[in-house]
Design a protein around this motif. Structure first.
Motif, PDB file in Angstrom:
ATOM      1  N   ALA A  78       0.825  -1.360   0.096  1.00  0.00           N
ATOM      2  CA  ALA A  78      -0.095  -0.092  -0.019  1.00  0.00           C
ATOM      3  C   ALA A  78       0.975   1.272  -0.097  1.00  0.00           C
ATOM      4  O   ALA A  78       0.557   1.938  -0.523  1.00  0.00           O
ATOM      5  N   ARG A  79       1.860   1.219   1.010  1.00  0.00           N
ATOM      6  CA  ARG A  79       3.011   2.318   0.758  1.00  0.00           C
ATOM      7  C   ARG A  79       3.590   2.507  -0.462  1.00  0.00           C
ATOM      8  O   ARG A  79       3.601   3.746  -1.158  1.00  0.00           O
ATOM      9  N   LEU A  80       3.926   1.381  -1.198  1.00  0.00           N
ATOM     10  CA  LEU A  80       5.036   1.548  -2.326  1.00  0.00           C
ATOM     11  C   LEU A  80       3.997   1.754  -3.371  1.00  0.00           C
ATOM     12  O   LEU A  80       4.526   2.713  -4.284  1.00  0.00           O
ATOM     13  N   SER A  81       2.853   1.418  -3.472  1.00  0.00           N
ATOM     14  CA  SER A  81       1.978   1.906  -4.625  1.00  0.00           C
ATOM     15  C   SER A  81       1.642   3.258  -4.486  1.00  0.00           C
ATOM     16  O   SER A  81       1.238   3.817  -5.638  1.00  0.00           O
ATOM     17  N   LYS A  82       1.383   3.823  -3.346  1.00  0.00           N
ATOM     18  CA  LYS A  82       0.876   5.214  -3.063  1.00  0.00           C
ATOM     19  C   LYS A  82       1.869   6.155  -3.531  1.00  0.00           C
ATOM     20  O   LYS A  82       1.938   7.129  -4.293  1.00  0.00           O
ATOM     21  N   ASP A 219       9.435  10.174  -3.207  1.00  0.00           N
ATOM     22  CA  ASP A 219       9.532  10.764  -2.068  1.00  0.00           C
ATOM     23  C   ASP A 219       9.437   9.892  -0.930  1.00  0.00           C
ATOM     24  O   ASP A 219      10.363  10.022   0.197  1.00  0.00           O
ATOM     25  N   GLU A 220       8.582   8.730  -1.134  1.00  0.00           N
ATOM     26  CA  GLU A 220       8.302   8.060  -0.039  1.00  0.00           C
ATOM     27  C   GLU A 220       8.949   6.662  -0.048  1.00  0.00           C
ATOM     28  O   GLU A 220       8.817   5.654   0.937  1.00  0.00           O
ATOM     29  N   LEU A 221       9.993   6.515  -0.886  1.00  0.00           N
ATOM     30  CA  LEU A 221      10.951   5.330  -0.875  1.00  0.00           C
ATOM     31  C   LEU A 221      12.308   5.606  -0.559  1.00  0.00           C
ATOM     32  O   LEU A 221      12.825   6.472  -0.811  1.00  0.00           O
ATOM     33  N   PRO A 222      12.680   4.642   0.373  1.00  0.00           N
ATOM     34  CA  PRO A 222      14.291   4.717   0.668  1.00  0.00           C
ATOM     35  C   PRO A 222      15.001   4.243  -0.553  1.00  0.00           C
ATOM     36  O   PRO A 222      14.556   3.544  -1.631  1.00  0.00           O
ATOM     37  N   ARG A 223      16.235   4.398  -0.748  1.00  0.00           N
ATOM     38  CA  ARG A 223      17.087   4.343  -1.796  1.00  0.00           C
ATOM     39  C   ARG A 223      17.191   2.581  -1.805  1.00  0.00           C
ATOM     40  O   ARG A 223      17.186   2.308  -2.884  1.00  0.00           O
TER      41      ARG A 223
END
Length: 238
Positions: A78-82, A219-223
């Motif tokens: 859910a986080r990654l798709s958003k 923005d919400e993804l760590p490298r």
């Protein structure tokens, strides 16, 4: 005689949301890499294919997923798709046979429609909540990509396609696959959607910083993170 060098390749599962994420980024951001790779499906085999694998002494890394991990993956995807701007749905899989869609992919690829099939099947599963383990769904996708519906719907009935499927799963075994998406370049292996950039760097012979400069980071993804891949359950979750 020197051993034939294997081409760069990636293993994907039509069942896996992380494979879906990797597919989107691979084809949209790095089409040169996507075009050069060998695309190999991976799935949890049914009884017929499992018997063939047993005869070949191939043991796939398939274990049951815990309830806690299943809930975590629901939150994580859910986080990654958003973060990716994707509207994701979760289909309900009731007694799924993953042979249906993955062997259908092999037939579509044979007919020169493999990439179109993957696009339509991922959309059916992750955007439309359709059951891709149903023959009827495969027939509908066949029509959408200009193929004979019975050709894809009945892929599991073709012994030659079954054997090709066993070859795919055997290849994953020899490559040391333990989860998807799984990328291989020479001796180097990369697991997870969040390892796509390092893989592209290895494939192109670039520094990772050069690849990242061309990457529009979410923005919400760590490298890099421990997430971004499916392990334990063939194809991950669902």
């Amino acid at each position: 005689m020197p051993k034939k060098k294997k081409p760069p390749r990636w293993y994907f599962s039509l069942r896996s949301p992380y494979s879906w994420f990797a597919y989107r980024e691979l084809t949209e951001r790095y089409p040169d890499v996507a075009d050069a790779l060998e695309w190999i499906p991976f799935w949890e085999p049914d009884e017929i294919t499992q018997n063939l694998l047993d005869k070949a002494e191939v043991e796939l890394p398939i274990v049951a997923m815990s309830r806690a991990k299943n809930f975590y993956i629901l939150q994580d995807t859910a986080r990654l798709s958003k973060a990716r701007g994707l509207k994701m749905t979760w289909p309900i899989d009731k007694d799924p046979n993953w042979e249906v869609s993955h062997l259908a992919y092999l037939v579509a690829a044979r007919e020169g429609r493999g990439r179109e099939f993957v696009e339509h099947t991922y959309r059916a599963r992750w955007e439309e909540a359709r059951d891709i383990t149903r023959r009827e769904t495969m027939a509908e996708i066949a029509v959408q990509i200009g193929l004979d519906p019975e050709l894809l719907a009945n892929a599991t009935d073709d012994p030659a396609v079954r054997e090709q499927g066993v070859e795919c799963l055997t290849s994953s075994y020899h490559d040391g696959l333990f989860g998807v998406p799984f990328f291989v370049h020479g001796r180097e292996k990369f697991w997870g959607a969040d390892r796509l950039r390092p893989y592209v760097a290895a494939f192109r012979g670039q520094e990772i910083e050069e690849v990242e400069r061309s990457w529009q980071d979410y923005d919400e993804l760590p490298r890099f993170s421990a997430a971004g891949g499916d392990t334990g359950h063939a194809g991950g979750c669902g």
